[in-house]
Design an enzyme around this catalytic site. Structure first.
Site, PDB file in Angstrom:
ATOM      1  N   HIS A  76       0.834  -1.212   0.000  1.00  0.00           N
ATOM      2  CA  HIS A  76       0.000   0.000   0.000  1.00  0.00           C
ATOM      3  C   HIS A  76       0.868   1.260   0.000  1.00  0.00           C
ATOM      4  CE1 HIS A  76      -3.233  -2.654   2.143  1.00  0.00           C
ATOM      5  NE2 HIS A  76      -3.044  -2.996   0.881  1.00  0.00           N
ATOM      6  N   HIS A 105      -9.270  -2.047  -4.952  1.00  0.00           N
ATOM      7  CA  HIS A 105      -8.158  -2.349  -4.045  1.00  0.00           C
ATOM      8  C   HIS A 105      -7.157  -3.288  -4.711  1.00  0.00           C
ATOM      9  CE1 HIS A 105      -5.866  -2.477  -0.393  1.00  0.00           C
ATOM     10  NE2 HIS A 105      -5.700  -3.763  -0.636  1.00  0.00           N
ATOM     11  N   ASP A 163      -3.242  -2.646  -5.079  1.00  0.00           N
ATOM     12  CA  ASP A 163      -2.214  -3.640  -4.745  1.00  0.00           C
ATOM     13  C   ASP A 163      -1.274  -3.869  -5.924  1.00  0.00           C
ATOM     14  OD1 ASP A 163      -2.837  -4.284  -2.112  1.00  0.00           O
ATOM     15  OD2 ASP A 163      -4.041  -6.039  -2.625  1.00  0.00           O
ATOM     16  N   HIS A 199      -0.532 -11.038  -5.093  1.00  0.00           N
ATOM     17  CA  HIS A 199       0.843 -10.562  -4.926  1.00  0.00           C
ATOM     18  C   HIS A 199       1.867 -11.523  -5.543  1.00  0.00           C
ATOM     19  CE1 HIS A 199      -0.678  -7.418  -2.414  1.00  0.00           C
ATOM     20  NE2 HIS A 199      -1.146  -8.255  -1.517  1.00  0.00           N
TER      21      HIS A 199
END
Length: 303
Positions: A78, A237, A241, A264
């Site tokens: 973030h 979001h 990310d 991720h």
């Protein structure tokens, strides 16, 4: 000339680690040209520096963690997204623990900190990575890809089989030539399912998680009283990310990222795949004022 950027002033904040639940002191300091984003574990003696670089990403379980010589910094995505969105190239990030504080679960508080510190343009051209050809990585029905694009664009699709998501937009495409990262993306919070929380806490994860720093979803609804900040906050979001994960390449991108159910881990694999294929990208700068740059950043506001 598009110049490299750092902070005008040092700024500090305190928060809790999402996974550790521990109090963390965060200090952002200006850094010289060509430093990049460097995390500094000031609680260790001697202090350990870890550059925000895709090759140092070692753990992608529910967050992006960097490690070097056995020393770790977790949940960097973030803050990295805020640096990317505001075009910050060089900064030292000092931490008193192994995790960046979660703040409110979005990049918004970090954007506020950076803007409060002030942004300083530096005496060297900003370097961009331009995508020259398509790169794709796929895994278990998920995919992430880079495509050439004269600007910076992020498209994302999520697919959750859950009553809450039946009424939510699960795709987003954000072209940053026409869309503000600060207004449209930075405030999107991380989200989690109540049913997963017990399992996570048994693994010493999400110990600092609460309704103050995440959107929490039970079997039927969003638990947070205030609801959502954007109608497509969940997928936004994921865009946030991805922007943070891609900034581990070390430079802002000129190109398009497309993610389908990517996380991720896959984002990092894509970065590594790109770096390994040197004919797929090039470093470019915009030193001549007559060149029309495909990316522009807001003029630094006075702190």
């Amino acid at each position: 000339m598009i110049r490299q950027r750092t902070l005008k002033n040092t700024i500090r904040a305190t928060g809790v680690g999402l996974h550790s639940g521990e109090k963390v002191y965060l200090t952002l300091r200006p850094a010289p040209v060509n430093t990049g984003i460097v995390f500094v574990r000031t609680d260790l003696d001697p202090v350990v520096q870890i550059a925000a670089n895709a090759e140092y990403v070692t753990d992608t379980t529910l967050c992006t963690a960097l490690s070097r010589d056995g020393v770790k910094v977790a949940t960097v995505e973030h803050l990295m997204s805020a640096f990317a969105g505001l075009g910050i190239d060089n900064v030292f990030v000092e931490l008193s623990a192994a995790e960046v504080p979660i703040m409110d679960g979005s990049a918004g508080p970090f954007v506020f900190l950076i803007q409060s510190a002030g942004i300083a343009e530096q005496g060297a051209p900003k370097k961009f990575i331009r995508i020259k050809r398509e790169i794709v990585v796929e895994e278990d029905g998920k995919e992430a890809r880079f495509l050439p694009h004269n600007g910076f664009k992020v498209a994302f699709a999520i697919d959750f089989d859950h009553p809450v998501f039946a009424h939510q937009k699960q795709t987003a495409s954000v072209d940053f030539s026409t869309t503000s990262f600060v207004k449209e993306v930075s405030r999107a919070r991380t989200f989690g399912f109540m049913r997963d929380l017990e399992h996570l806490r048994a693994q010493n994860l999400a110990l600092g998680g609460s309704l103050d720093n995440a959107i929490v979803v039970d079997d039927y609804r969003i638990v947070n009283e205030g609801g959502l900040r954007y109608e497509d906050e969940f997928v936004k979001h994921k865009v946030l990310d991805a922007i943070g994960d891609l900034y581990q390449l070390g430079h802002s991108l000129i190109g398009e990222f497309r993610g389908v159910k990517s996380g991720h881990g896959l984002n990092n694999k894509l970065c590594r795949a790109l770096m390994a294929q040197q004919d797929a990208w090039e470093i470019v700068t915009f030193e001549d004022d007559t060149q029309t740059a495909p990316i522009s950043y807001a003029a630094p506001a006075l702190a």
